[in-house]
Design an enzyme around this catalytic site. Structure first.
Site, PDB file in Angstrom:
ATOM      1  N   ARG A   1       1.506 -41.897   7.748  1.00 46.27           N
ATOM      2  CA  ARG A   1       0.579 -40.808   8.609  1.00 46.27           C
ATOM      3  C   ARG A   1      -0.296 -40.228   7.344  1.00 46.27           C
ATOM      4  O   ARG A   1       0.073 -39.054   6.804  1.00 46.27           O
ATOM      5  CB  ARG A   1       1.686 -39.921   9.001  1.00 46.27           C
ATOM      6  CG  ARG A   1       2.485 -40.507  10.128  1.00 46.27           C
ATOM      7  CD  ARG A   1       3.233 -39.264  10.683  1.00 46.27           C
ATOM      8  NE  ARG A   1       2.923 -38.667  11.586  1.00 46.27           N
ATOM      9  CZ  ARG A   1       3.610 -37.576  12.299  1.00 46.27           C
ATOM     10  NH1 ARG A   1       4.583 -37.296  11.918  1.00 46.27           N
ATOM     11  NH2 ARG A   1       2.968 -36.788  13.149  1.00 46.27           N
TER      12      ARG A   1
ATOM     13  N   ARG B   1      14.368 -30.222  16.679  1.00 45.96           N
ATOM     14  CA  ARG B   1      13.144 -29.679  16.364  1.00 45.96           C
ATOM     15  C   ARG B   1      11.940 -29.428  17.313  1.00 45.96           C
ATOM     16  O   ARG B   1      11.323 -28.638  16.791  1.00 45.96           O
ATOM     17  CB  ARG B   1      12.491 -31.011  15.274  1.00 45.96           C
ATOM     18  CG  ARG B   1      13.175 -31.019  14.056  1.00 45.96           C
ATOM     19  CD  ARG B   1      12.664 -31.924  12.897  1.00 45.96           C
ATOM     20  NE  ARG B   1      10.950 -31.882  13.330  1.00 45.96           N
ATOM     21  CZ  ARG B   1      10.328 -33.057  13.468  1.00 45.96           C
ATOM     22  NH1 ARG B   1      10.772 -33.978  13.558  1.00 45.96           N
ATOM     23  NH2 ARG B   1       8.998 -32.589  13.477  1.00 45.96           N
TER      24      ARG B   1
HETATM   25  C1  UD1 Z   1      -0.036 -34.678  15.889  1.00 49.20           C
HETATM   26  C2  UD1 Z   1       1.291 -34.255  16.682  1.00 49.20           C
HETATM   27  C3  UD1 Z   1       2.161 -35.359  16.780  1.00 49.20           C
HETATM   28  C4  UD1 Z   1       1.279 -36.367  17.643  1.00 49.20           C
HETATM   29  C5  UD1 Z   1       0.062 -36.868  17.286  1.00 49.20           C
HETATM   30  C6  UD1 Z   1      -1.043 -37.629  18.011  1.00 49.20           C
HETATM   31  C7  UD1 Z   1       1.686 -32.109  15.344  1.00 49.20           C
HETATM   32  C8  UD1 Z   1       2.538 -31.357  14.356  1.00 49.20           C
HETATM   33  N1  UD1 Z   1       1.950 -33.447  15.644  1.00 49.20           N
HETATM   34  O1  UD1 Z   1       0.182 -35.405  14.511  1.00 49.20           O
HETATM   35  O2  UD1 Z   1       3.108 -35.027  17.550  1.00 49.20           O
HETATM   36  O3  UD1 Z   1       2.052 -37.554  18.106  1.00 49.20           O
HETATM   37  O4  UD1 Z   1      -0.719 -35.379  16.697  1.00 49.20           O
HETATM   38  O5  UD1 Z   1      -0.997 -36.811  19.226  1.00 49.20           O
HETATM   39  O6  UD1 Z   1       0.916 -31.559  15.940  1.00 49.20           O
HETATM   40  N2  UD1 Z   1      -4.851 -40.179  10.842  1.00 49.20           N
HETATM   41  C9  UD1 Z   1      -5.481 -40.707   9.499  1.00 49.20           C
HETATM   42  N3  UD1 Z   1      -5.989 -39.830   8.763  1.00 49.20           N
HETATM   43  C10 UD1 Z   1      -5.924 -38.547   8.793  1.00 49.20           C
HETATM   44  C11 UD1 Z   1      -5.122 -37.947   9.958  1.00 49.20           C
HETATM   45  C12 UD1 Z   1      -4.542 -38.916  10.788  1.00 49.20           C
HETATM   46  O7  UD1 Z   1      -5.705 -41.968   9.575  1.00 49.20           O
HETATM   47  O8  UD1 Z   1      -6.162 -37.827   8.029  1.00 49.20           O
HETATM   48  C13 UD1 Z   1      -4.202 -41.224  11.852  1.00 49.20           C
HETATM   49  C14 UD1 Z   1      -2.745 -41.279  11.992  1.00 49.20           C
HETATM   50  O9  UD1 Z   1      -2.216 -42.211  11.140  1.00 49.20           O
HETATM   51  C15 UD1 Z   1      -2.546 -41.732  13.442  1.00 49.20           C
HETATM   52  C16 UD1 Z   1      -3.818 -41.038  14.094  1.00 49.20           C
HETATM   53  O10 UD1 Z   1      -4.953 -40.770  13.095  1.00 49.20           O
HETATM   54  O11 UD1 Z   1      -2.545 -42.976  13.386  1.00 49.20           O
HETATM   55  C17 UD1 Z   1      -3.682 -40.036  14.721  1.00 49.20           C
HETATM   56  O12 UD1 Z   1      -2.998 -38.745  13.864  1.00 49.20           O
HETATM   57  P1  UD1 Z   1      -3.120 -37.240  14.204  1.00 49.20           P
HETATM   58  O13 UD1 Z   1      -3.746 -37.122  15.594  1.00 49.20           O
HETATM   59  O14 UD1 Z   1      -3.658 -36.535  13.015  1.00 49.20           O
HETATM   60  O15 UD1 Z   1      -1.527 -36.932  14.297  1.00 49.20           O
HETATM   61  P2  UD1 Z   1      -0.721 -35.857  13.654  1.00 49.20           P
HETATM   62  O16 UD1 Z   1      -1.699 -34.402  13.333  1.00 49.20           O
HETATM   63  O17 UD1 Z   1      -0.058 -36.332  12.308  1.00 49.20           O
END
Ligand code: UD1
Length: 418
Positions: free
Chosen positions: A122, A397
């Site tokens: 992540r 959680r």
């Molecule tokens: C949030 C939620 C989680 C949910 C997810 C997708 C919270 C605390 N968690 O997680 O419950 O499953 O949204 O709806 O709100 N990515 C990158 N680079 C980045 C950020 C993300 O490559 O800088 C990728 C991640 O690896 C993943 C995808 O983008 O494959 C989506 O991630 P993201 O929407 O950012 O999820 P979270 O914020 O981690």
């Protein structure tokens, strides 16, 4: 360590009230930092992640209280800097929102690398890209993320992946920046709109949240406000699926039905009856259920957080279903647990082929993460015999009093300490 013990087979009936949205609460609590004033946040879910955030804010110097109705009073005026490098900050994913909020207010932050569910790699590169574009220098040193800026200046930021966390974090950092920030390819989840509404209620100028282009005009300062968090669409979807798998008839109350359109559409495809009434949804299900294909996508697509409970439901259907996980890297770990209950599922990369078997059988299983834990509870509700779901702490959680809510619907579930 707690575990849930479930006697399967009871058809769920009655009404369940959905709590406030965890994924909106986790950015809104640290966003109060930006005002340096007193905020009242209502409808917070009473879950472990919210309690952890309350402790983190108190450790930074906030005056904070949370009552049993989910109302938090938080005054961040005495906080002078943001160094959140304790074990607590490293335990939850949402601790990374302190970076955006503290950068906005103090132009400086130090926060432990975030924890949360183990659902694959992540990265936070898009958060960092956004902070750097606004003028911050970001270093990661011994598990601590350090951000610092002379000043933040609005700019155009294109996200390479649609990220909920990065979209929110950049909004937090940009509201007090000089000039205009534009986030392109922004995530559109309902909690992005909720966070933007909260920031606007504090005096920010954010437009376009809920579309893929968000425009933020920096303002000089923000002030405290009173704000009520939206209902948890993932908790609601979990109860919709639980109602369906048990052949029950449940009214899920305090929801925004438009936030659940993809879930409603997929359940209807399985011949499940879903009726929408203002702020509630009624789900009743015939048997047998039809198999379907599901692909997770950013909002308004089917949410990755409901992929696991949905796969359990498809195990109860007749025929073959294909589930494609296109958001999270590794969200099929729970399937090994489900196989202990008799599920017939083959995983190849990001695709699971599910042969419906009609009924799972109760077994001892372990929650590998939050949503996997909820899925195993859903499985236990419909399985033949007794299911024990170990590692209940993952479920606590994110789900407020899940055992009580299910008991009220007629489930045979109890939580015991191992
Ligand atoms: C949030 C939620 C989680 C949910 C997810 C997708 C919270 C605390 N968690 O997680 O419950 O499953 O949204 O709806 O709100 N990515 C990158 N680079 C980045 C950020 C993300 O490559 O800088 C990728 C991640 O690896 C993943 C995808 O983008 O494959 C989506 O991630 P993201 O929407 O950012 O999820 P979270 O914020 O981690």
């Amino acid at each position: 360590m707690d575990k849930f013990i479930i006697e399967g087979g009871a058809k769920l009936k009655g009404k369940v009230n959905v709590s406030g949205f965890k994924n909106a609460a986790l950015p809104i609590i640290p966003a109060t930092l930006l005002a340096g004033d007193k905020c009242i946040i209502e409808n917070l879910p009473l879950i472990k992640d919210v309690n952890i955030y309350k402790e983190i804010m108190a450790s930074l110097g906030a005056d904070v209280s949370l009552d049993d109705k989910g109302t938090m009073e938080i005054d961040t005026s005495k906080i002078k800097e943001c160094i959140a490098t304790s074990d607590l900050a490293g335990r939850i994913r949402g601790s990374y929102y302190l970076l955006g909020a503290a950068l906005g207010r103090f132009k400086e932050a130090e926060v432990s690398y975030p924890g949360g569910c183990n659902i694959g790699n992540r990265p936070i590169d898009q958060h960092i890209k956004g902070f750097e574009a606004l003028g911050a220098k970001v270093d990661i040193d011994h598990g601590i993320i350090k951000c610092k800026a002379e000043k933040l200046i609005g700019t155009k930021i294109y996200l390479d992946v649609v990220s909920v966390g990065a979209t929110i974090n950049i909004m937090l950092a940009a509201v007090l920046a000089e000039g205009k920030t534009v986030i392109e390819n922004a995530a559109k989840e309902p909690h992005i709109v909720d966070v933007a509404n909260f920031l606007n209620a504090m005096g920010a100028d954010i437009r376009g949240a809920g579309t893929d282009v968000i425009r933020i005009n920096g303002v000089e300062e923000l002030k405290g406000c009173t704000y009520s968090i939206i209902p948890d669409q993932i908790e609601a979807g979990t109860y919709m699926i639980a109602a369906a798998i048990t052949g029950g008839d449940v009214i899920i109350d305090n929801v925004i039905p438009t936030h659940l359109e993809s879930v409603t559409a997929k359940l209807k495809e399985m011949d499940i009856i879903v009726e929408e009434y203002g702020d509630s949804i009624r789900v009743s299900a015939p048997n047998p259920l039809k198999s379907i294909n599901v692909k997770t996508l950013p909002h308004p697509g089917f949410p990755t957080d409901l992929q696991q409970p949905m796969s359990v439901l498809l195990s109860h259907a007749e025929g073959t279903s294909i589930v494609t996980e296109s958001v999270s890297e590794s969200r099929f770990k729970y399937i090994d647990e489900l196989k202990r209950m008799g599920a017939n599922i083959k995983v190849d990369g990001r695709t699971a082929v599910i042969e419906g078997i009609g009924k799972l059988s109760g077994a001892k299983v372990s929650a590998t993460d939050l949503r996997a834990g909820a899925a195993l509870i859903v499985a236990g509700l419909a399985a033949d015999g007794t299911t024990e779901v170990e590692n209940a702490q993952h479920i606590d959680r994110g789900y407020e009093k899940i055992d009580n809510k299910l008991l009220n619907l007629g489930a045979k579930i109890k939580k015991v300490q191992e």
